[in-house]
Design a protein around this motif. Structure first.
Motif, PDB file in Angstrom:
ATOM      1  N   ILE A 115       0.833  -1.205   0.000  1.00 28.57           N
ATOM      2  CA  ILE A 115       0.000   0.000   0.000  1.00 28.57           C
ATOM      3  C   ILE A 115       0.868   1.256   0.000  1.00 28.57           C
ATOM      4  O   ILE A 115       0.585   2.225  -0.722  1.00 28.57           O
ATOM      5  CB  ILE A 115      -0.969  -0.021   1.206  1.00 28.57           C
ATOM      6  N   ALA A 116       1.938   1.240   0.775  1.00 21.48           N
ATOM      7  CA  ALA A 116       2.854   2.399   0.828  1.00 21.48           C
ATOM      8  C   ALA A 116       3.459   2.664  -0.543  1.00 21.48           C
ATOM      9  O   ALA A 116       3.581   3.821  -0.971  1.00 21.48           O
ATOM     10  CB  ALA A 116       3.954   2.148   1.853  1.00 21.48           C
ATOM     11  N   LYS A 117       3.820   1.598  -1.267  1.00 23.09           N
ATOM     12  CA  LYS A 117       4.400   1.754  -2.607  1.00 23.09           C
ATOM     13  C   LYS A 117       3.365   2.312  -3.588  1.00 23.09           C
ATOM     14  O   LYS A 117       3.680   3.178  -4.408  1.00 23.09           O
ATOM     15  CB  LYS A 117       4.944   0.418  -3.106  1.00 23.09           C
ATOM     16  N   ALA A 118       2.127   1.831  -3.491  1.00 26.87           N
ATOM     17  CA  ALA A 118       1.057   2.338  -4.364  1.00 26.87           C
ATOM     18  C   ALA A 118       0.832   3.829  -4.139  1.00 26.87           C
ATOM     19  O   ALA A 118       0.648   4.604  -5.085  1.00 26.87           O
ATOM     20  CB  ALA A 118      -0.229   1.558  -4.128  1.00 26.87           C
ATOM     21  N   LEU A 124      -3.087   2.921  -8.881  1.00 25.48           N
ATOM     22  CA  LEU A 124      -4.216   2.148  -8.369  1.00 25.48           C
ATOM     23  C   LEU A 124      -3.786   0.738  -7.952  1.00 25.48           C
ATOM     24  O   LEU A 124      -3.122   0.027  -8.695  1.00 25.48           O
ATOM     25  CB  LEU A 124      -5.305   2.061  -9.443  1.00 25.48           C
ATOM     26  N   LEU A 125      -4.203   0.353  -6.754  1.00 23.73           N
ATOM     27  CA  LEU A 125      -3.957  -0.981  -6.210  1.00 23.73           C
ATOM     28  C   LEU A 125      -5.215  -1.452  -5.498  1.00 23.73           C
ATOM     29  O   LEU A 125      -5.816  -0.690  -4.742  1.00 23.73           O
ATOM     30  CB  LEU A 125      -2.779  -0.944  -5.219  1.00 23.73           C
ATOM     31  N   MET A 126      -5.614  -2.708  -5.755  1.00 25.97           N
ATOM     32  CA  MET A 126      -6.799  -3.244  -5.077  1.00 25.97           C
ATOM     33  C   MET A 126      -6.658  -4.754  -4.892  1.00 25.97           C
ATOM     34  O   MET A 126      -6.135  -5.453  -5.756  1.00 25.97           O
ATOM     35  CB  MET A 126      -8.059  -2.947  -5.887  1.00 25.97           C
ATOM     36  N   GLU A 127      -7.136  -5.224  -3.748  1.00 28.87           N
ATOM     37  CA  GLU A 127      -7.202  -6.660  -3.499  1.00 28.87           C
ATOM     38  C   GLU A 127      -8.411  -7.227  -4.228  1.00 28.87           C
ATOM     39  O   GLU A 127      -9.513  -6.684  -4.144  1.00 28.87           O
ATOM     40  CB  GLU A 127      -7.327  -6.923  -1.994  1.00 28.87           C
ATOM     41  N   ALA A 128      -8.201  -8.345  -4.924  1.00 30.15           N
ATOM     42  CA  ALA A 128      -9.278  -8.937  -5.723  1.00 30.15           C
ATOM     43  C   ALA A 128     -10.098  -9.915  -4.888  1.00 30.15           C
ATOM     44  O   ALA A 128      -9.928 -11.124  -4.982  1.00 30.15           O
ATOM     45  CB  ALA A 128      -8.691  -9.642  -6.945  1.00 30.15           C
TER      46      ALA A 128
END
Length: 328
Positions: A115-118, A124-128
């Motif tokens: 999350i910190a890298k995103a 955009l980053l999301m858990e599927a």
């Protein structure tokens, strides 16, 4: 947002063309303004077969080459759990939006790093976790939020099947995050967290196979007001695979396969009504469409599968592991 960006075709890449990626790609074919553009695997034969089946334009034998392709807009990561962090970080470093299969990673520390890298890259980053986006589950969440049948007194949720995987399989490999908890136990836990929130305390017990991976996990969450969530995952037998919410004035039952496309039965005063949501795809299209919209609107976080929720979920999984003595 311009009209052009509203209808821009989202070019997807897939890392890890296994079973779940096949289902994902099947639904991707049904979505307007989106396509499977590229696939990468350490096995060229597997990547080529996958590309042929799902009409991907590009095939890569290295993940690094895929993430460097300027035409790739979004990447779906479907590799074993233990690789989620490293593969996500690789994609984010190259500015690629990431939809990473659940569980997000092996523990909270890994998830926080992702999350910190995103945030650092503004990508955009999301858990599927597809269940959150399925219409039947959205319906149940709405009924519970509106207290249509009063408050929830108890939740019972289970996910179990008789595993035929060989002991050499990823499913039983503890170093890859194998075992029932992360593979399928995440769904009953998700059902509790998304409806009742974090418990005041919990109890958990597990059985293990000779590889050290858990075969069965029984969990009870305790909430204020004597509310409980009784949760179970197992690779040893087929269970009901239901999520049943016992409310003050009725019962909401998400039927067999509660985590995927299914029906919902409402029971009031002994009378039953079953709602059919007329699913005609695998069910992955809903999370894909949500992700595509986030990307088109230049969002960097989902308003449904938020970073806070993903952290809460993995933190809870970490707590269960501590309780049962499971270390990866």
């Amino acid at each position: 947002m311009t009209k052009q960006s509203q209808h821009k075709t989202i070019c997807w890449g897939i890392i890890g063309p296994g079973n779940i990626a096949q289902k994902f790609a099947t639904d991707l074919l049904t979505i307007k303004d989106a396509e499977l553009y590229a696939v990468a695997s350490r096995s060229p034969d597997k990547a080529n077969a996958f590309a042929l089946k799902f009409k991907a334009k590009k095939v890569y034998s290295s993940y690094e080459d895929l993430v460097k392709d300027p035409k790739v807009d979004a990447i779906y990561i479907a590799t074993p759990h233990s690789f989620h962090k490293s593969h996500t970080m690789l994609c984010l470093e190259h500015g690629k939006a990431v939809l990473c299969e659940k569980p997000f990673a092996l523990n909270l520390a890994e998830v926080e790093t992702m999350i910190a890298k995103a945030k650092e890259k503004n990508v955009l980053l999301m858990e599927a976790l597809w269940t959150y986006f399925l219409p039947h589950y959205r319906f149940v969440l709405n009924e519970l939020a509106n207290k249509t049948y009063g408050k929830v007194l108890k939740l019972e949720a289970d996910f179990g099947f008789k595993s035929n995987h060989s002991k050499a399989s990823r499913v039983w490999n503890k170093s890859l995050g194998g075992g029932s908890l992360l593979d399928i136990g995440i769904y009953p836990i998700f059902a509790a967290l998304s409806t009742l929130g974090e418990p005041e305390r919990m109890e958990a017990h597990a059985t293990f196979c000779d590889t050290g991976a858990d075969t069965t996990c029984d969990i009870t969450f305790h909430y204020n007001g004597a509310i409980t969530a009784v949760l179970k995952s197992t690779f040893l037998e087929k269970t009901q695979n239901e999520a049943v919410f016992y409310c003050e004035q009725g019962i909401i039952k998400i039927n067999d396969g509660f985590h995927g496309p299914t029906t919902v039965t409402l029971i009031v005063d002994g009378k039953e009504e079953t709602k059919d949501f007329n699913y005609n795809t695998m069910g992955y299209k809903y999370e894909i469409e949500h992700f595509n919209q986030l990307l088109r609107h230049h969002k960097t976080e989902s308003d449904i599968m938020t970073f806070d929720f993903s952290k809460k979920l993995i933190e809870t999984l970490d707590s269960v592991r501590r309780e049962i003595g499971l270390n990866y």
